[in-house]
Design an enzyme around this catalytic site. Structure first.
Site, PDB file in Angstrom:
ATOM      1  CB  CYS A 114       2.849  11.389   9.197  1.00  0.00           C
ATOM      2  SG  CYS A 114       2.598  10.027   7.300  1.00  0.00           S
ATOM      3  CB  CYS A 121       5.811   3.551  -2.752  1.00  0.00           C
ATOM      4  SG  CYS A 121       6.265   1.046  -2.550  1.00  0.00           S
ATOM      5  CB  CYS A 125      -1.152  -1.355  -2.267  1.00  0.00           C
ATOM      6  SG  CYS A 125       0.885  -2.082  -1.278  1.00  0.00           S
ATOM      7  CB  CYS A 128      -1.000   2.868  -2.437  1.00  0.00           C
ATOM      8  SG  CYS A 128       0.242   4.184  -1.985  1.00  0.00           S
ATOM      9  N   GLY A 174       6.182   5.948   0.237  1.00  0.00           N
ATOM     10  CA  GLY A 174       7.593   4.789   0.392  1.00  0.00           C
ATOM     11  C   GLY A 174       7.442   3.775   0.976  1.00  0.00           C
ATOM     12  CD  GLU A 175       7.489  -1.281   3.409  1.00  0.00           C
ATOM     13  OE1 GLU A 175       6.442  -1.853   2.790  1.00  0.00           O
ATOM     14  OE2 GLU A 175       8.477  -1.510   3.861  1.00  0.00           O
ATOM     15  CB  SER A 206       3.595   2.001   8.332  1.00  0.00           C
ATOM     16  OG  SER A 206       2.301   1.055   7.803  1.00  0.00           O
ATOM     17  CB  SER A 228       0.074  -2.323   4.601  1.00  0.00           C
ATOM     18  OG  SER A 228      -0.230  -0.930   4.816  1.00  0.00           O
ATOM     19  CG  LEU A 229      -3.372  -8.466   7.192  1.00  0.00           C
ATOM     20  CD1 LEU A 229      -2.344  -9.957   6.429  1.00  0.00           C
ATOM     21  CD2 LEU A 229      -4.480  -9.034   7.924  1.00  0.00           C
ATOM     22  CG  HIS A 230      -4.049  -2.764   3.495  1.00  0.00           C
ATOM     23  ND1 HIS A 230      -4.593  -1.766   3.430  1.00  0.00           N
ATOM     24  CD2 HIS A 230      -3.367  -2.688   2.605  1.00  0.00           C
ATOM     25  CE1 HIS A 230      -3.982  -1.355   4.086  1.00  0.00           C
ATOM     26  NE2 HIS A 230      -2.720  -1.535   3.283  1.00  0.00           N
ATOM     27  CG  ASN A 305      -8.080   8.860   2.337  1.00  0.00           C
ATOM     28  OD1 ASN A 305      -8.856   9.614   2.919  1.00  0.00           O
ATOM     29  ND2 ASN A 305      -6.726   7.976   3.195  1.00  0.00           N
ATOM     30  CB  CYS A 348      -3.329   7.201   4.324  1.00  0.00           C
ATOM     31  SG  CYS A 348      -3.101   7.417   6.447  1.00  0.00           S
TER      32      CYS A 348
HETATM   33  N1  SAH Z   1       4.771   1.210   2.494  1.00  0.00           N
HETATM   34  C1  SAH Z   1       3.820   1.512   3.604  1.00  0.00           C
HETATM   35  C2  SAH Z   1       3.998   2.821   4.956  1.00  0.00           C
HETATM   36  C3  SAH Z   1       3.689   3.778   3.920  1.00  0.00           C
HETATM   37  S1  SAH Z   1       1.208   3.809   3.349  1.00  0.00           S
HETATM   38  C4  SAH Z   1       2.901   0.744   3.949  1.00  0.00           C
HETATM   39  O1  SAH Z   1       2.349   0.011   2.991  1.00  0.00           O
HETATM   40  O2  SAH Z   1       2.710   0.807   5.104  1.00  0.00           O
HETATM   41  C5  SAH Z   1       0.754   4.148   4.980  1.00  0.00           C
HETATM   42  C6  SAH Z   1      -0.572   3.487   5.305  1.00  0.00           C
HETATM   43  O3  SAH Z   1      -1.401   4.091   3.983  1.00  0.00           O
HETATM   44  C7  SAH Z   1      -1.225   1.973   4.556  1.00  0.00           C
HETATM   45  O4  SAH Z   1      -2.061   1.308   5.694  1.00  0.00           O
HETATM   46  C8  SAH Z   1      -0.952   2.802   3.361  1.00  0.00           C
HETATM   47  O5  SAH Z   1      -1.286   0.453   2.689  1.00  0.00           O
HETATM   48  C9  SAH Z   1      -2.295   3.130   3.210  1.00  0.00           C
HETATM   49  N2  SAH Z   1      -2.732   3.560   2.155  1.00  0.00           N
HETATM   50  C10 SAH Z   1      -2.035   3.400   1.178  1.00  0.00           C
HETATM   51  N3  SAH Z   1      -3.067   4.466   0.076  1.00  0.00           N
HETATM   52  C11 SAH Z   1      -4.489   4.601   0.767  1.00  0.00           C
HETATM   53  C12 SAH Z   1      -5.289   5.333   0.343  1.00  0.00           C
HETATM   54  N4  SAH Z   1      -6.038   5.772  -0.906  1.00  0.00           N
HETATM   55  N5  SAH Z   1      -6.422   5.715   1.335  1.00  0.00           N
HETATM   56  C13 SAH Z   1      -6.512   4.841   2.238  1.00  0.00           C
HETATM   57  N6  SAH Z   1      -4.943   4.682   2.848  1.00  0.00           N
HETATM   58  C14 SAH Z   1      -3.880   4.570   2.449  1.00  0.00           C
HETATM   59 FE1  SF4 Z   2       4.193   1.576  -1.116  1.00  0.00          FE
HETATM   60 FE2  SF4 Z   2       2.512   1.124   1.176  1.00  0.00          FE
HETATM   61 FE3  SF4 Z   2       1.559   2.748  -0.950  1.00  0.00          FE
HETATM   62 FE4  SF4 Z   2       2.029  -0.260  -1.214  1.00  0.00          FE
HETATM   63  S1  SF4 Z   2       0.811   1.026   0.251  1.00  0.00           S
HETATM   64  S2  SF4 Z   2       2.554   0.997  -2.974  1.00  0.00           S
HETATM   65  S3  SF4 Z   2       3.603  -0.589  -0.165  1.00  0.00           S
HETATM   66  S4  SF4 Z   2       3.739   3.355  -0.382  1.00  0.00           S
END
Ligand code: SAH
Ligand code: SF4
Length: 373
Positions: A114, A121, A125, A128, A174-175, A206, A228-230, A305, A348
């Site tokens: 990974c 970033c 979100c 995150c 990062g994105e 992702s 990452s829909l959520h 997490n 994650c």
């Molecule tokens: N920026 C990209 C890739 C990195 S994050 C994205 O957002 O897809 C990888 C994954 O971890 C994403 O689905 C993100 O939403 C998820 N993620 C971020 N913070 C998290 C957390 N605290 N617990 C579980 N998943 C998380």
């Molecule tokens: Fe950036 Fe992905 Fe975290 Fe959203 S979930 S802040 S896009 S790293």
């Protein structure tokens, strides 16, 4: 804001981040044939060469010239931690007291790395840790591919003498689609038979949903896509994933289905972080199923997490189980991600390089100045 890639003060070209076409152009400038580029790629990415001197099928003269004008520089490792479950986490120095992380997850049938694409970033979100830290800069292609190179050089090979890393996911810090310019050559190297030779199926980008770049990626490399829909509606997603205010769910899903069509209906993975009392009700599962059923979609539920400073809580395992069952009953393939590397904060969204003086450029502050290279 620091935008300069980490350097050693040398102005030699780092060949680690050069895909085949650029390397061939570089060798042409040196008056050399294109096959030299191919030899050097194999030395760097497949044979672990750290210096030009060891490249014995190049003339002594060319090796000396290369040492003057080029280098093979991997990112410096700040730390390595190994979890009781075998997960390995590396912290790489990324300049100005900053760091990015990679996590290796060993499984019987594959080894998944990974990797990170940016230092921090900007997309902010709500759940995150990387987002909470703000954005500092894009990683260079060498810094992105260097994570894979480092892992293969430092992990034991698999049975059958296969490299340790069989799958790469851009799910670290990062994105990736906000660093498109440097992502593309990194994907080129991951797929190239002269470098890592991974199939498109084994490389997953992702994204939180930068729609124009999903379209471009479909045309450029068409690797596996995770989104990452959520949240199943725009009101909630606007709050959890602020880029949704720019590219709402309908546009995002349209782009996903077009992407899948280009890959002859290969599945798109939708990541869905399970946040207690926020997005984990059965009504949410029904709404989500309505969006995704009858499309090439599968859902990966990620137990939230926690990290310091976050108010969200993880849904109970019962709630996650009921949510998953409901999706399945409504015809949507759904799995729950097993959390690995808990003891070393490698899960994650917990990836948060220990940094000092981070310059914050948050979506909420700079609103739509988000995107891209
Ligand atoms: N920026 C990209 C890739 C990195 S994050 C994205 O957002 O897809 C990888 C994954 O971890 C994403 O689905 C993100 O939403 C998820 N993620 C971020 N913070 C998290 C957390 N605290 N617990 C579980 N998943 C998380
Ligand atoms: Fe950036 Fe992905 Fe975290 Fe959203 S979930 S802040 S896009 S790293």
């Amino acid at each position: 804001m620091a935008t300069r890639p980490m350097t050693t003060g040398s102005n030699r070209l780092n060949l680690l981040g050069q895909p085949q076409d650029r390397l061939e152009a570089f060798f042409a400038e040196l008056g050399e044939k294109p096959f030299r580029a191919r030899q050097v790629m194999q030395w760097i990415h497949q044979r672990g060469a750290e210096r030009f001197e060891v490249m014995t099928d190049l003339s002594a003269q060319l090796r000396a010239r290369l040492s003057e004008v080029a280098e093979i520089r991997l990112p410096s490792v700040v730390s390595e931690q190994v979890s009781v479950d075998g997960t390995v986490k590396w912290l790489f120095e990324s300049g100005a007291g900053q760091a990015v992380e990679s996590v290796f997850i060993p499984e019987r049938r594959r080894g998944t790395l990974c990797i990170s694409s940016q230092v921090g970033c900007a997309l902010d979100c709500a759940f995150c840790a990387t987002g909470a830290q703000g954005f500092n800069r894009n990683l260079t292609t060498a810094e992105i591919i260097g994570q894979v190179c480092h892992a293969n050089r430092n992990l034991p090979r698999r049975p059958g003498n296969e490299e340790a890393v069989t799958n790469v996911v851009f799910m670290g810090m990062g994105e990736p689609l906000a660093n498109y310019r440097n992502l593309l050559p990194a994907l080129d190297l991951l797929l190239s038979d002269l470098a890592y030779g991974l199939s498109r199926r084994r490389v997953t980008v992702s994204t939180s949903g930068i729609v124009p770049h999903i379209e471009r990626l479909g045309d450029d490399f068409n690797v596996s896509l995770a989104v990452s829909l959520h949240a199943p509606d725009n009101d909630l997603r606007d709050r959890l994933v602020p880029i949704n205010r720019v590219h709402p769910i309908e546009q995002l899903l349209d782009a996903c289905w077009r992407y899948a069509a280009k890959r002859s209906n290969r599945f798109i993975t939708f990541e869905y972080v399970m946040l207690k009392g926020v997005n984990d009700s059965l009504a949410c599962a029904d709404q989500l199923a309505a969006l995704l059923s009858n499309h090439p979609a599968k859902v990966n539920l990620i137990p939230f997490n926690p990290f310091p400073g976050s108010d969200f809580r993880r849904s109970s395992s019962d709630a996650i189980g009921y949510f998953q069952d409901r999706l399945r009953k409504r015809g949507v393939i759904a799995t729950t991600r097993r959390t690995r590397g808990d003891d070393i904060d490698a899960a994650c969204g917990q990836l948060a390089g220990k940094v000092s003086d981070r310059v914050r450029t948050r979506l909420s502050e700079k609103n739509k100045r988000i995107v891209t290279a």
